[in-house]
Design a protein around this motif. Structure first.
Motif, short mmCIF file in Angstrom:
data_model
loop_
_atom_site.label_atom_id
_atom_site.label_comp_id
_atom_site.label_asym_id
_atom_site.label_seq_id
_atom_site.Cartn_x
_atom_site.Cartn_y
_atom_site.Cartn_z
N LEU A 1 32.19 32.63 25.34
CA LEU A 1 32.55 32.52 23.93
C LEU A 1 31.75 33.46 23.03
N GLY A 2 30.69 34.06 23.57
CA GLY A 2 29.87 34.96 22.78
C GLY A 2 28.96 34.26 21.80
N ILE A 3 28.46 33.07 22.20
CA ILE A 3 27.59 32.29 21.33
C ILE A 3 26.34 31.88 22.11
N SER A 4 25.41 31.24 21.43
CA SER A 4 24.25 30.67 22.11
C SER A 4 24.65 29.34 22.73
N PRO A 5 24.16 29.04 23.94
CA PRO A 5 24.51 27.75 24.55
C PRO A 5 24.04 26.56 23.73
N VAL A 6 22.99 26.74 22.94
CA VAL A 6 22.50 25.65 22.09
C VAL A 6 23.55 25.24 21.06
N ASP A 7 24.46 26.18 20.70
CA ASP A 7 25.51 25.87 19.73
C ASP A 7 26.55 24.89 20.28
N LEU A 8 26.49 24.64 21.59
CA LEU A 8 27.40 23.67 22.20
C LEU A 8 26.83 22.25 22.16
N LEU A 9 25.56 22.14 21.85
CA LEU A 9 24.90 20.84 21.85
C LEU A 9 25.05 20.15 20.51
N LEU A 10 24.94 18.83 20.52
CA LEU A 10 25.09 18.02 19.32
C LEU A 10 23.93 17.04 19.24
N ASP A 11 23.40 16.85 18.05
CA ASP A 11 22.27 15.95 17.85
C ASP A 11 22.79 14.57 17.44
N ILE A 12 22.82 13.63 18.38
CA ILE A 12 23.36 12.30 18.06
C ILE A 12 22.41 11.51 17.18
N GLU A 13 21.18 11.98 17.03
CA GLU A 13 20.23 11.29 16.16
C GLU A 13 20.33 11.76 14.72
N ASP A 14 21.18 12.76 14.47
CA ASP A 14 21.43 13.21 13.11
C ASP A 14 22.13 12.09 12.34
N PRO A 15 21.60 11.69 11.17
CA PRO A 15 22.24 10.61 10.41
C PRO A 15 23.71 10.86 10.10
N ALA A 16 24.10 12.13 10.08
CA ALA A 16 25.49 12.46 9.76
C ALA A 16 26.42 12.26 10.94
N PHE A 17 25.85 12.07 12.15
CA PHE A 17 26.71 11.94 13.32
C PHE A 17 27.31 10.54 13.39
N ASP A 18 28.62 10.49 13.63
CA ASP A 18 29.36 9.24 13.75
C ASP A 18 30.20 9.31 15.02
N MET A 19 29.85 8.50 16.01
CA MET A 19 30.55 8.56 17.29
C MET A 19 32.03 8.25 17.14
N ALA A 20 32.36 7.27 16.31
CA ALA A 20 33.77 6.89 16.13
C ALA A 20 34.57 8.08 15.61
N HIS A 21 33.99 8.81 14.66
CA HIS A 21 34.69 9.97 14.10
C HIS A 21 34.79 11.08 15.15
N TRP A 22 33.72 11.28 15.92
CA TRP A 22 33.72 12.31 16.95
C TRP A 22 34.84 12.05 17.96
N VAL A 23 34.99 10.81 18.36
CA VAL A 23 36.04 10.45 19.32
C VAL A 23 37.41 10.61 18.68
N ALA A 24 37.56 10.16 17.42
CA ALA A 24 38.86 10.23 16.75
C ALA A 24 39.31 11.67 16.57
N GLN A 25 38.38 12.58 16.30
CA GLN A 25 38.74 13.99 16.12
C GLN A 25 39.38 14.57 17.37
N ARG A 26 39.06 14.03 18.51
CA ARG A 26 39.58 14.54 19.76
C ARG A 26 40.84 13.80 20.21
N GLY A 27 41.25 12.82 19.44
CA GLY A 27 42.44 12.07 19.80
C GLY A 27 42.29 11.30 21.09
#
Length: 373
Positions: free
Chosen positions: A90-116
């Protein structure tokens, strides 16, 4: 000693209820227990021209499609070398594929819903799996004659199956008849109906409370996920960088992109310099620049600290992201298309649907990459 002889021993049912207490607490459930590695793979592949996972898989023959699909859905944790291979493509840093679940903005329900994603979650069945796991653990603790060797040789339950039973990995309805009969034999009950009645009575009596508390739940899942992601970050940061070809003069002239962005009302972003620059990805055109999200207007999958690379000379495609120029500032949207081919831009926070075809094409800018500093 055979299973029939052992079933005559006075243990499971009486021992389970012996420590009867008062009102049993609610059984904790984790509807996202199958998600152990939420990540940015879906967003990044779409930003870099792979609208379908199958296309990405075709370009990555070293990673089987089924595994790649499980990685994107968060069902398995990717290895560092797999993330590196995906990022290189993809021409990016592999760290850009990671997600911080401890970020207060992270919402698992929304993450799942976005993927259908349609998670298979049956609360009554999950509750029964937890009760069975707790009861099975307690039975083994009370009866010291049930080590793993005996469970395998006498009851036909290998250690891997025992581990799955005791950690409620599968709901009872998903065990085959042979395994269920073996479980009933260990628990000293006649059949599955009796097993269900026994564990429910034990729970109602409060006899399983301590054992339920020991089972893995949401907190332990989140902790393990955070530890695995932290370990991946460490591995990726210590990896030997892949030598890059010297940049051409043209690329060198646009190696750094100015980043703009300050939060405005209604989800808008002010075209104000953010005070830093980012490296231009290989696909960036001469007019490209960066836009800081400022707020998670597209949901937790694109957090507030994300920086988008925008190319005004490229028109966005369906399934990608776009930045719209409005009078007051920029607006970031995801692009969808209906059955008539009409394009619409979507924002989650605030909830907006904007007809893209009605806008001046010069006001619709393609997002070609994203960074997650």
């Amino acid at each position: 000693m055979d299973a029939t002889a052992r079933r005559g021993a006075p243990r499971a049912r009486g021992a389970l209820i012996a420590s009867a207490g008062n009102d049993a607490p609610a059984i904790p459930l984790d509807p996202y227990r199958s998600i152990v590695f939420p990540n940015h793979l879906r967003e990044q592949r779409r930003l870099h021209g792979f609208s379908a996972l199958l296309g990405l898989s075709a370009a990555l023959p070293a990673i089987p499609y089924i595994r790649l699909s499980k990685i994107e859905r968060g069902e398995v944790v990717a290895r560092a070398d797999e993330l590196q291979a995906i990022a290189d493509l993809l021409g990016i840093s592999p760290v850009d594929l990671l997600l911080d679940i401890e970020d207060p903005a992270f919402d698992m329900a929304h993450w799942v819903a976005q993927r259908g994603q349609q998670l298979e979650f049956d609360p009554p069945a999950e509750q029964l799996a937890i009760l069975l796991a707790a009861a099975f653990r307690k039975t083994r603790q009370v009866d010291r004659d049930l080590p793993l060797a005996v469970l395998e040789s006498v009851y036909g339950l290998p250690p891997v199956i025992v581990s799955r039973i005791e950690n409620a990995v599968k709901t009872p309805d998903r065990w085959n008849a042979t395994t269920l009969r073996a479980i009933c034999a260990v628990m000293d009950v006649a059949d599955f109906d009796a097993l269900v009645q026994t564990v429910r009575e034990a729970h109602a009596a409060g006899a399983l409370d301590t054992w339920i508390e020991r089972l893995p739940g949401e907190a332990s899942r989140r902790r393990r996920t955070a530890e695995r992601v932290a370990d991946l970050r460490k591995q990726l940061s210590s990896a030997t960088p892949v030598p890059q070809a010297p940049p051409t003069p043209a690329a060198d002239a646009r190696a750094l992109l100015t980043v703009y962005g300050a939060p405005l009302a209604d989800g808008l972003i002010a075209a104000t310099p953010a005070g830093f620059t980012i490296a231009a990805p290989p696909a960036a055109g001469p007019a490209s620049f960066g836009v800081r999200m400022c707020r998670a207007t597209l949901g937790a999958g694109m957090p507030a600290h994300a920086v988008l690379v925008v190319d005004p000379d490229v028109f966005p495609a369906p399934g990608a992201l776009a930045v719209l120029r409005e009078d007051a500032g920029f607006r970031v949207v995801s692009i969808g298309v209906d059955r008539n081919g009409m394009m619409t831009g979507y924002s989650a926070q605030p909830d907006k649907q904007i007809p893209i075809d009605a806008l001046d094409p010069a006001a619709v800018l393609a997002v070609i990459a994203a960074y997650f500093p």
